[in-house]
Structure formats: C-alpha cells, structure tokens
Design an enzyme around this catalytic site. Structure first.
Site, PDB file in Angstrom:
ATOM      1  N   GLY A 220      10.707  19.296   5.391  1.00 59.79           N
ATOM      2  CA  GLY A 220      11.514  18.095   5.563  1.00 59.79           C
ATOM      3  C   GLY A 220      12.823  18.292   6.299  1.00 59.79           C
TER       4      GLY A 220
ATOM      5  N   SER B 124      13.791  44.576   0.139  1.00 58.78           N
ATOM      6  CA  SER B 124      13.429  44.012  -1.162  1.00 58.78           C
ATOM      7  C   SER B 124      12.127  44.571  -1.723  1.00 58.78           C
ATOM      8  CB  SER B 124      13.363  42.488  -1.077  1.00 58.78           C
ATOM      9  OG  SER B 124      12.230  42.095  -0.369  1.00 58.78           O
TER      10      SER B 124
ATOM     11  N   THR C  71      13.430  18.211   9.676  1.00 61.66           N
ATOM     12  CA  THR C  71      13.599  17.198  10.709  1.00 61.66           C
ATOM     13  C   THR C  71      13.846  15.827  10.093  1.00 61.66           C
ATOM     14  OG1 THR C  71      12.083  18.481  12.052  1.00 61.66           O
ATOM     15  CG2 THR C  71      12.577  16.275  12.807  1.00 61.66           C
TER      16      THR C  71
ATOM     17  N   LYS D 186       9.616  33.069  -3.194  1.00 58.31           N
ATOM     18  CA  LYS D 186       8.816  34.144  -3.776  1.00 58.31           C
ATOM     19  C   LYS D 186       8.130  33.699  -5.059  1.00 58.31           C
ATOM     20  CE  LYS D 186      11.359  37.910  -1.595  1.00 58.31           C
ATOM     21  NZ  LYS D 186      12.410  38.914  -1.736  1.00 58.31           N
TER      22      LYS D 186
ATOM     23  N   PRO E 213      10.948  27.007   5.805  1.00 58.05           N
ATOM     24  CA  PRO E 213       9.594  27.037   6.353  1.00 58.05           C
ATOM     25  C   PRO E 213       9.183  25.679   6.919  1.00 58.05           C
ATOM     26  CG  PRO E 213       9.606  27.481   3.983  1.00 58.05           C
ATOM     27  CD  PRO E 213      11.009  27.290   4.385  1.00 58.05           C
ATOM     28  N   PRO E 214       8.094  25.634   7.695  1.00 58.53           N
ATOM     29  CA  PRO E 214       7.659  24.366   8.285  1.00 58.53           C
ATOM     30  C   PRO E 214       7.250  23.351   7.223  1.00 58.53           C
ATOM     31  CG  PRO E 214       6.492  26.225   9.263  1.00 58.53           C
ATOM     32  CD  PRO E 214       7.235  26.754   8.091  1.00 58.53           C
ATOM     33  N   GLY E 215       7.492  22.087   7.504  1.00 60.67           N
ATOM     34  CA  GLY E 215       6.997  21.017   6.652  1.00 60.67           C
ATOM     35  C   GLY E 215       7.773  20.781   5.371  1.00 60.67           C
TER      36      GLY E 215
HETATM   37  N1  LIG Z   1      11.405  16.134  -0.065  1.00 55.23           N
HETATM   38  C1  LIG Z   1      10.683  15.306   0.702  1.00 55.23           C
HETATM   39  N2  LIG Z   1      10.595  14.021   0.395  1.00 55.23           N
HETATM   40  C2  LIG Z   1       9.864  13.177   1.137  1.00 55.23           C
HETATM   41  N3  LIG Z   1       9.189  13.520   2.222  1.00 55.23           N
HETATM   42  C3  LIG Z   1       9.237  14.787   2.598  1.00 55.23           C
HETATM   43  C4  LIG Z   1       9.982  15.759   1.876  1.00 55.23           C
HETATM   44  N4  LIG Z   1       9.859  16.933   2.492  1.00 55.23           N
HETATM   45  C5  LIG Z   1       9.066  16.742   3.544  1.00 55.23           C
HETATM   46  N5  LIG Z   1       8.692  15.461   3.639  1.00 55.23           N
HETATM   47  C6  LIG Z   1       7.834  14.875   4.653  1.00 55.23           C
HETATM   48  O1  LIG Z   1       7.007  15.877   5.178  1.00 55.23           O
HETATM   49  C7  LIG Z   1       6.773  15.691   6.545  1.00 55.23           C
HETATM   50  C8  LIG Z   1       7.111  16.929   7.314  1.00 55.23           C
HETATM   51  O2  LIG Z   1       8.493  17.149   7.320  1.00 55.23           O
HETATM   52  P1  LIG Z   1       9.320  17.642   8.572  1.00 55.23           P
HETATM   53  O3  LIG Z   1      10.669  17.036   8.511  1.00 55.23           O
HETATM   54  O4  LIG Z   1       8.558  17.447   9.811  1.00 55.23           O
HETATM   55  O5  LIG Z   1       9.400  19.172   8.243  1.00 55.23           O
HETATM   56  P2  LIG Z   1      10.092  20.333   9.041  1.00 55.23           P
HETATM   57  O6  LIG Z   1      10.956  19.721  10.069  1.00 55.23           O
HETATM   58  O7  LIG Z   1      10.863  21.066   7.993  1.00 55.23           O
HETATM   59  O8  LIG Z   1       9.013  21.166   9.581  1.00 55.23           O
HETATM   60  C9  LIG Z   1       7.639  14.502   6.950  1.00 55.23           C
HETATM   61  O9  LIG Z   1       6.835  13.374   6.993  1.00 55.23           O
HETATM   62  C10 LIG Z   1       8.635  14.404   5.825  1.00 55.23           C
HETATM   63  O10 LIG Z   1       9.081  13.081   5.652  1.00 55.23           O
HETATM   64 MG   LIG Z   2      10.642  19.959  12.114  1.00 57.47          MG
END
Ligand SMILES: Nc1ncnc2c1ncn2[C@@H]1O[C@H](COP(=O)(O)OP(=O)(O)O)[C@@H](O)[C@H]1O
Ligand SMILES: [Mg+2]
Length: 784
Positions: free
Chosen positions: A373, A690, A375, A733, A369-371
């Site tokens: 980490g 499921s 990227t 879930k 899912p988004p956010g």
């Molecule tokens: N496990 C983690 N530890 C530290 N920072 C995290 C972690 N997961 C996400 N972040 C931070 O959350 C923010 C969003 O992550 P991002 O890489 O953009 O998510 P995604 O690409 O999965 O949508 C970034 O600033 C990232 O560094």
């Molecule tokens: Mg991303």
C-alpha cells in the site's frame, strides 16, 4: 588504320630530319594526326621530306597554345621537348594562302641530339628509340586489356571520349604497345602528361599510367553525375513541396482555419496566464518567431508544441491546504486498514509541515515490500491534505533527459517527468509521488539520480531548469513523497534527505480485513458486478490467503479476486446464473492450492537450522546447513554469502571452538574434520549479520551430533562473547515464520519492544527472547 609496323628505320642510326613542332598535342607512334602548317621554314622541311622518304619528326612544345596568342610568332628552339615521334606523311594538301595541311602517322619514337636551324630549314639530328622491350607477356597483356575494358565500361553514358565499340576494338589489339598507343590517342591527355608517357621506357609503366588516368576520369565523372542527379532531385522535391504547400494553404483557407488564428488563440490564452517573468519573455519570443515562420514547417510544429506546453503549465495556481489534522486522520483511516503506527507518523509529519511551512522538512519515503500500500498511501496523503496528486514512476529511468527534459532541437522531444507531472496535477503545490525511487538506473546518458536530487533539494528546486521548457520552474511548493522496496539501493545523498517510514507486510488477519473492506468492494465494481450478486465468505478469503498466495502485501490476493470476479461475470453471461464460491469451486477456477503449510516442521535434522531473513519482498525462512567431513580443519562457505555473512560464520566457528569443552566436543574434531557451511537458494545473494545465531546452532549441531528442533526459527546477531544482538525487520520475519508454519521463534531480547509495537501479532506463534547464545542452544539442540 594503315599497316605500318615494319616501316621502322634502322636502329641507332643518327640522321638529319625535318622538324614539325606540334602545339598542344603529343603524337605517339601509330597515331594519325592532321596538322596545319603556316611557317615557311617548316613547309620547306615538309616538301623536302616528300622528295625523300616522307619522314618528319614531330616535337611537342613545352608551352601551350594559350601562350602563342600572337600569330606568326616563331617558336623558340628551347621550347621544344627533346623526345618526339618520327612520322610518315600520308597526305599533303596545299592551301591557297600558302599554308599546307598534312596528315601524318606516327611511326617510331626518337631522341633529339641537336636542333640545327638554318635560314631555310628547321632540321634536327636524331637517334631512333627502339620499340619497347617486351616486358609484357601474354598474361599481363590480357590483364591490362581486361582492366582497360572494364574501366571503360564503367564510364557513365554522358562521357564522350570513347565510342560505344571502343572496348571491342581494344580487346582485339594483340600488341600491347599498339594497344597503349591506341588508347592514348583517345585519352585527350594534357600535353605535358602525354609527353611524360612518351618518354617512358617500359610498356607496363605506360599501361599503369593509362589505368590510373582512366580511374580518375571515372571518379570525376561519377561525382559530376551525382551532382547532376542530386540537383535535379532537389529541384523536383522543392517544387513538389511548394506545390503541395500551396494546395494545403488553399484547402485551409476554404475550411476557414488558417494558422494565424491559432497564434491569436495562443496570445489570448497567454495574456490571461500568470506566467513567471522569464516564462512571459520566452512565450513572447516564441510567438513572434512563430509569426515569422511558415505555418506548416517543421520548426513551426516544434515551436507550437513548446508554446502549448508553456500554456499548459499551472502558472500561479495554488490550492489551500486542509490544515485540520482530524480530517486528515479520517481520510487516511478510510483509505487504509490498519497501519496505525504508519498513519501516526504521517500525521506527525503533516502537523510539523502545517506549523512550519518552509519546505525544509525532509522528504517522506514509504519503504516496504510490494503490495503493502505504499503507492496508494501516497495518494491518500494528497487527499488528506487537500492537494492534487501525480505519480512519477522512475523505475528503469536511465536517461538524465527523462528528468531534466529533452532539448527541443529534435522532433518528439518532451519535458522531463517532473514538469509533466506538474502539468498533470494542475497546481503548483501538488503531492508528487516518486514511485520506486530505488529502481532508478544510471547509464552513459547521464545520471538521473543527480537530476532527481536537484529537483528534490529545497535549496535548488525553487528554480529547476527543464531543458524542454527552457525556463526555470518553481518546485518548492511541491510535497514530494517517495516509495522504495529496498533502501540499500538508493543513492546515499538521496537517502540522507529522506524520512523513512517502513511498512512491513500484513498478517493473515490484516489481509482478511483489507480484502473485505477495500479490495473486494472495488474489484466487484470494476468487474461490472454488484455486491448483491457476488460474495466471498470468510473461509474463502482465508483459503485464498493461505492456500494461493505467499506474499507480504496484498497484490497477488487482489489479482485472485479479479480472476474470480471475471469467472463469475463470464458464467453469469453464459448461463444467467452466478457462482457460489466454495473451496471446491475455487479450486476448479484457480487450480489446486499452491502453498502447502508446515513445509519445514516435522523431521529434526543434524546441522540444519531455520533462519529468518529480511528481503525487499518481505520476510523469508532460510535454512542454514552445516556438514563435517574428514579433513584438516578447513572452513568452506557456499551459497553466495556476502562478506558480512561470511564473517559471522567465522565468528560462530571461533565461538564454537572456544566453548567446545562445555558441550563435550572433542577439540581434535576441529583439526581432523573440514566444516562446510551452505545456505541453499544459491542464486540469491545473501548478506547481513542477523544469521549469526542460526549459523552457530548448525555448527554446534554437527560437532555434538545433536539434531536441531525444526519447529524453531531464529534470527539474531552474534558477537564473540556469545551475546545476541538486535536485528531489523521483526514483523516481516514473524510473518514469514507464520507462513511457513513454524511455531516457535527466537528473537534477541533487545527486539522485544519492536514486537510489542506490532498491531496484531500472528496467532499460534510463541516468541522467545534471548540475551545469550547458550539460551538459544538450550532451546533448539535436542538430546542425542
Ligand atoms: N492497508 C491497506 N488498506 C487498504 N488497501 C490496501 C492496504 N494495503 C494495500 N492496499 C491495496 O493493495 C493494493 C496494492 O497496493 P499498492 O499501493 O500498489 O502497493 P505498493 O505500492 O506498496 O506496491 C492497492 O489497491 C491498495 O489500495
Ligand atoms: Mg507501488
């Protein structure tokens, strides 16, 4: 013009008359023509006519004057048309050399029966043709007058056929025949065309022919006009450009920067680069072309951009990998909290890559899912390996040219994203992160995913051809990593190439750690503040996580910190005092809590069961509703259920019917009632197997009339024997159940190992593993 209308000769009269052949001109009635006559026979005829009623017949010749080069050559009788105009001699002047000049006005058309040449005279027997029958009433006449006048007014001023008041004169002529004759006398028609008109029987035919002819004149003079103005314009423009260019050159010379010197710069730079052979050839070719092209032309600009791109590629630049796995582990741990299993898998992958560096290893795909980490993990991997990094966002790319590059033929063309990314990374072996690969589109402009596949395929990417660069480029040293929310939308051939690492989302505790260790320190610095100014207590962080966000990742959470830091900065600037964040001040700045816990717990209802679902955005709690109504045993399914989900609903109904007696259900209910199954949030398509046990629970609940315990949430596939089969997305879930305040969760027994693999389980949730659906029912069906 002299009045002549009534001087017509009696009808159908055969008479003998002197003939004047006319070369290149056809005389119409009412037309006045001057003629020069040299032939003695003709002169004799004219003089004879002068003694009688001054009438002669004018007959046009079929051949034109060009064919009568030799003077004195007699005109043959066969060369005369047989329809002509009888005219009256208005004036006669004898010339000193024996010739005569006559002025004749046409009177009436006549047809020749016989031409009888004697030694002295050229006479003809004729019959007069009555004037046109009146097939032209007033309305028609007006129509023609109007048409003729408008056409004439459309003529460009350069036209010399008509005088400026021509239209006025025409509009005053009342008789259509006179009008046509008048216009004809001005049209300058070629003789054979004029003769054709003379022989016409209807006035409207003549008038139509006139209109047609006028239109032709107009369109041809319009074309002429256009050519004239466009040549004039182009001359002006090129003169102007030449002039400006000369000025520019003079200015450049004054300033000492003329374009030859930047070609020299290019050559110098090119000489020091480790081009591929092909690129070297292309580079030399462009430089020699550039030398021949005027420095400030459009082509030169296009070529110069191309040369600059060739020069800016990192030819021959390769960095050494860090082969130390412990260092790599340290970098990953520093960059990201938690994610232990994921980090382990990344390190395994890297180890294999170090040992066997032949590029055939699969491409990593970070999915989730988004956010969560994805990227930023990609960036960390580059860091861990000691490679440069660039990101290629392919979300919403529809055009193949975005991947393969645009052709250089048009201005503003660019290389494809891969070449751009290599330039940005500055090495031949960077980590390239293809972000959101599941969002790549396709359109009529080609299929970008095919081009993508080619760039990623180790068999093909040693020589990837970019249309803009115009040379093959080696991508085989690049480490590609991809990210995706939803694996199901990635084209099959691409997915097969990839090793998927699934990131599930974080528990509240994990989010708190991520916020404290990574998010907050970065955001504080980005807002121009320092750690000593501002602090967020554990309580506040928890409040933000549970009260203001409902997400699998931490993107929304980090936005909240940004907002609060910005509020802090503003207050600090305005009042020189900071804010201490408490639940109350947070609510002041962000508004009241948005997420209310324990939404679903409370009332136990018949027919409503909490199901757990996986979506690209994380886990979801989805309620499945069932309802009975009098009917004939039909099954109604609503809520945009996919085929697989519909089938599991049917399987659940069949199971319920076959086991009805065990639960004290009267089998008549299956034929006397219709069953309606609905899954709310109808706009979202739902699918997957499921939901099997969830559907079954709702169905048993309505047939038995026993309510479902609303503290439970469940997920599991069902087969007809009543076995509960394993499902995916366990952690997502679980997190969703936790977020919705559910306290007991039912999972298939076979998923037990997945649950054990989760680093930190959300607290306060009891997990029950089941093998058979009867266990499920014994948990959730409340007594009546
Ligand atoms: N496990 C983690 N530890 C530290 N920072 C995290 C972690 N997961 C996400 N972040 C931070 O959350 C923010 C969003 O992550 P991002 O890489 O953009 O998510 P995604 O690409 O999965 O949508 C970034 O600033 C990232 O560094
Ligand atoms: Mg991303």
């Amino acid at each position: 013009m002299k009045k002549q209308e009534n001087k017509t000769i009696g009808m159908a009269e055969h008479r003998k008359i002197a003939v004047i052949p006319t070369i290149d001109v056809v005389v119409f009635p009412h037309m006045v023509v001057p003629l020069l006559v040299l032939d003695t026979k003709i002169i004799a005829g004219i003089q004879q006519a002068m003694k009688e009623d001054k009438k002669v017949l004018m007959l046009a010749t079929k051949t034109t004057s060009n064919n009568y080069e030799e003077e004195g050559e007699p005109i043959s009788i066969d060369d005369l048309y047989h329809v002509g105009t009888v005219g009256e001699i208005i004036r006669l002047m004898e010339l000193s050399d024996g010739g005569v000049k006559v002025l004749i006005q046409g009177v009436q058309k006549a047809i020749v029966h016989r031409i009888t040449p004697t030694d002295e005279l050229l006479n003809a027997t004729i019959e007069l043709i009555a004037p046109f029958e009146e097939d032209c009433n007033n309305e028609k006449r007006e129509y023609y007058t109007q048409q003729i006048c408008t056409l004439i007014s459309k003529l460009p001023p350069s036209n010399t056929l008509f005088s400026p008041d021509f239209a006025t004169i025409v509009s005053q002529i009342e008789h259509p025949q006179k009008m046509s004759d008048f216009v004809l006398s001005h049209l300058n028609l070629p003789a054979h065309q004029a003769q054709e008109l003379l022989e016409k029987h209807l006035i409207t035919e003549v008038l139509d022919a006139i209109l047609l002819h006028l239109e032709r004149i107009i369109s041809s003079s319009e074309v002429e006009e256009k050519i004239r103005t466009s040549t004039r314009e182009s001359i002006n423009k090129s003169q102007r450009e030449y002039y400006l260019r000369e000025q520019l050159r003079a200015i450049q010379k004054e300033l000492g920067d003329d374009s030859d010197s930047d070609i020299e710069d290019f050559e110098q730079k090119g000489a020091s680069l480790a081009f591929s052979d092909e690129a070297r050839t292309e580079f030399n070719r462009q430089i020699s072309r550039l030398k021949k092209t005027s420095g400030d032309s459009l082509e030169a600009t296009v070529m110069r951009n191309h040369v600059e791109w060739l020069l800016s590629m990192p030819w021959g630049i390769v960095t050494n990998d860090n082969n130390d796995i412990t260092v790599a582990k340290k970098v990953l741990d520093e960059g990201h909290f938690g994610l232990n299993e994921i980090k382990e898998r990344i390190l395994d992958y890297l180890s294999v890559k170090y040992l066997k560096d032949d590029c055939s290893s699969p491409i990593l795909c970070l999915a989730g899912p988004p956010g969560v980490g994805k990227t930023s993990l990609g960036k960390s991997i580059a860091q861990a390996m000691g490679r440069s990094f660039a990101r290629i966002a392919v979300g919403g790319v529809h055009d193949e040219a975005e991947v393969r590059g645009h052709r250089r033929t048009y201005v503003g063309a660019l290389p494809g994203r891969f070449v751009q990314a290599i330039k940005k990374a500055g090495t031949l072996n960077p980590v390239l992160l293809i972000d959101e690969i599941d969002k790549i589109g396709s359109s009529q402009k080609g299929d970008p995913s095919a081009a993508l596949l080619e760039a990623l395929d180790p068999e093909q990417n040693k020589a990837f051809y970019d249309n803009y660069l115009g040379v093959h480029f080696d991508f085989s040293k690049v480490l590609f990593i991809t990210t995706a929310n939803d694996l199901s939308t990635i084209p099959g051939p691409l997915r097969d190439r990839m090793e998927v690492i699934q990131l599930a989302g974080y528990t509240k505790e994990e989010k708190m750690e991520i916020a404290r260790r990574h998010l907050i320190p970065g955001i504080i610095v980005d807002s121009g503040l320092s750690k000593t100014d501002i602090s967020f207590s554990k309580d506040i962080i928890e409040e933000l996580i549970t009260g203001y966000t409902r997400e699998a990742g931490v993107r929304g959470l980090s936005k909240l910190f940004q907002k609060l830091c910005a509020k802090y900065a503003r207050t600090y600037i305005e009042t020189k005092k900071g804010i201490s964040f408490t639940k109350k001040t947070v609510a002041e700045h962000l508004g009241p809590r948005r997420v209310i816990d324990s939404l679903r717990v409370g009332v136990h209802k018949v027919g409503i069961t909490n199901g757990l679902a996986w979506t690209p955005f994380g886990g979801e709690v989805m309620q499945m509703e069932a309802l009975l109504m009098p009917g004939t045993g039909k099954l109604i399914l609503t809520g945009q259920l996919g085929d697989v989900m519909k089938e599991s609903a049917r399987a659940a109904v069949s199971y319920a019917r076959s086991h009805a007696h065990e639960f004290g259900i009267d089998s008549k209910m299956f034929v006397e009632y219709d069953l309606h199954i609905h899954v709310p949030a109808g706009a979202i398509p739902k699918d997957g197997p499921s939901a099997g046990i969830t559907l079954l629970s709702s169905i048993f609940s309505v047939y038995t009339g026993r309510a479902i315990n609303s503290e439970f949430a469940m997920t599991g596939e069902l087969n007809l024997q009543g076995n509960v089969l394993p499902i995916g997305g366990v952690k997502e879930k679980l997190l969703a159940a936790k977020q919705h305040g559910l306290t007991r969760v039912i999972f298939p027994k076979q998923n037990e190992k997945d649950v054990k693999g989760i680093d930190t389980l959300p607290d306060g949730i009891k997990i029950l593993f089941v093998d058979n659906v009867k266990e499920v029912l014994s948990y959730v069906l409340l007594p009546k």
